[in-house]
Design a protein around this motif. Sequence first.
Motif, PDB file in Angstrom:
ATOM      1  N   ALA A  26       4.313  33.223  13.901  1.00  0.00           N
ATOM      2  CA  ALA A  26       3.940  34.199  12.875  1.00  0.00           C
ATOM      3  C   ALA A  26       4.925  34.079  11.730  1.00  0.00           C
ATOM      4  O   ALA A  26       6.104  33.763  11.927  1.00  0.00           O
ATOM      5  CB  ALA A  26       3.963  35.612  13.441  1.00  0.00           C
ATOM      6  N   ALA A  27       4.446  34.322  10.540  1.00  0.00           N
ATOM      7  CA  ALA A  27       5.299  34.290   9.352  1.00  0.00           C
ATOM      8  C   ALA A  27       6.352  35.391   9.439  1.00  0.00           C
ATOM      9  O   ALA A  27       6.254  36.301  10.257  1.00  0.00           O
ATOM     10  CB  ALA A  27       4.442  34.477   8.107  1.00  0.00           C
ATOM     11  N   SER A  28       7.330  35.318   8.561  1.00  0.00           N
ATOM     12  CA  SER A  28       8.408  36.308   8.580  1.00  0.00           C
ATOM     13  C   SER A  28       7.943  37.687   8.124  1.00  0.00           C
ATOM     14  O   SER A  28       8.590  38.680   8.402  1.00  0.00           O
ATOM     15  CB  SER A  28       9.576  35.836   7.710  1.00  0.00           C
ATOM     16  N   ALA A  29       6.827  37.732   7.396  1.00  0.00           N
ATOM     17  CA  ALA A  29       6.266  39.004   6.947  1.00  0.00           C
ATOM     18  C   ALA A  29       4.752  38.864   6.900  1.00  0.00           C
ATOM     19  O   ALA A  29       4.230  37.751   6.898  1.00  0.00           O
ATOM     20  CB  ALA A  29       6.812  39.365   5.571  1.00  0.00           C
ATOM     21  N   ALA A  30       4.058  39.976   6.860  1.00  0.00           N
ATOM     22  CA  ALA A  30       2.593  39.941   6.771  1.00  0.00           C
ATOM     23  C   ALA A  30       2.161  40.246   5.344  1.00  0.00           C
ATOM     24  O   ALA A  30       2.682  41.169   4.723  1.00  0.00           O
ATOM     25  CB  ALA A  30       1.985  40.962   7.731  1.00  0.00           C
ATOM     26  N   VAL A  34       3.232  33.145   0.350  1.00  0.00           N
ATOM     27  CA  VAL A  34       2.711  31.895   0.871  1.00  0.00           C
ATOM     28  C   VAL A  34       3.823  31.279   1.713  1.00  0.00           C
ATOM     29  O   VAL A  34       4.965  31.176   1.267  1.00  0.00           O
ATOM     30  CB  VAL A  34       2.291  30.944  -0.271  1.00  0.00           C
ATOM     31  N   GLU A  35       3.511  30.928   2.945  1.00  0.00           N
ATOM     32  CA  GLU A  35       4.486  30.350   3.878  1.00  0.00           C
ATOM     33  C   GLU A  35       4.109  28.908   4.172  1.00  0.00           C
ATOM     34  O   GLU A  35       2.936  28.543   4.092  1.00  0.00           O
ATOM     35  CB  GLU A  35       4.472  31.110   5.214  1.00  0.00           C
ATOM     36  N   ILE A 110       0.217  28.523   4.532  1.00  0.00           N
ATOM     37  CA  ILE A 110      -0.466  29.743   4.966  1.00  0.00           C
ATOM     38  C   ILE A 110      -0.400  30.752   3.827  1.00  0.00           C
ATOM     39  O   ILE A 110       0.683  31.148   3.405  1.00  0.00           O
ATOM     40  CB  ILE A 110       0.221  30.361   6.211  1.00  0.00           C
ATOM     41  N   ASP A 111      -1.560  31.157   3.324  1.00  0.00           N
ATOM     42  CA  ASP A 111      -1.642  32.167   2.275  1.00  0.00           C
ATOM     43  C   ASP A 111      -1.831  33.520   2.961  1.00  0.00           C
ATOM     44  O   ASP A 111      -2.952  33.912   3.286  1.00  0.00           O
ATOM     45  CB  ASP A 111      -2.799  31.856   1.334  1.00  0.00           C
ATOM     46  N   GLU A 112      -0.727  34.199   3.190  1.00  0.00           N
ATOM     47  CA  GLU A 112      -0.759  35.453   3.950  1.00  0.00           C
ATOM     48  C   GLU A 112      -1.688  36.498   3.349  1.00  0.00           C
ATOM     49  O   GLU A 112      -2.315  37.270   4.072  1.00  0.00           O
ATOM     50  CB  GLU A 112       0.646  36.038   4.059  1.00  0.00           C
ATOM     51  N   ALA A 113      -1.780  36.533   2.038  1.00  0.00           N
ATOM     52  CA  ALA A 113      -2.601  37.552   1.384  1.00  0.00           C
ATOM     53  C   ALA A 113      -4.098  37.280   1.543  1.00  0.00           C
ATOM     54  O   ALA A 113      -4.921  38.175   1.330  1.00  0.00           O
ATOM     55  CB  ALA A 113      -2.241  37.638  -0.092  1.00  0.00           C
ATOM     56  N   ALA A 114      -4.465  36.075   1.937  1.00  0.00           N
ATOM     57  CA  ALA A 114      -5.889  35.718   2.066  1.00  0.00           C
ATOM     58  C   ALA A 114      -6.576  36.474   3.201  1.00  0.00           C
ATOM     59  O   ALA A 114      -7.765  36.763   3.123  1.00  0.00           O
ATOM     60  CB  ALA A 114      -6.033  34.214   2.273  1.00  0.00           C
ATOM     61  N   VAL A 115      -5.823  36.773   4.249  1.00  0.00           N
ATOM     62  CA  VAL A 115      -6.368  37.495   5.402  1.00  0.00           C
ATOM     63  C   VAL A 115      -5.351  38.579   5.782  1.00  0.00           C
ATOM     64  O   VAL A 115      -4.208  38.269   6.117  1.00  0.00           O
ATOM     65  CB  VAL A 115      -6.614  36.553   6.605  1.00  0.00           C
TER      66      VAL A 115
END
Length: 131
Positions: A26-30, A34-35, A110-115
Amino acid sequence: DDSWSAQQATGAPDTPDAGDNAPAWAASAADDQVETLVLVFEQLVNPTAIEIYESFNPGAVAQIEVLDPNTDEWVVVWSGEADTAGEEMALFSPELTPVDFVTNQVRLTIDEAAVEGWNEIDAVKLIGTVE
């Protein structure tokens, strides 16, 4: 403790159920940024496919690159909008643009804001031919 670390995206899929599970990356934040997730595999292959096992809030993969060892540059083999958004768990395996080199490194964007929510990846499998 390697819970949710990049190491969790290696090896065979081991997250049995959809949800926030420590044996997935999992990324460091939700939803913040972009990670990128870089994976190194043992075997050099000419990449023909990739399987990304998304175990929580699938659909945030925005780009897949492979490292060209001849130039030490990342080459985009897929970019776009993943078709797995809205599923509980998903196997994302888009068609890749062919390359003419062998590699053992993959970089996922990974574009976190997309989902919305944590976007977790259980495992990544690089498939290809050996020269």
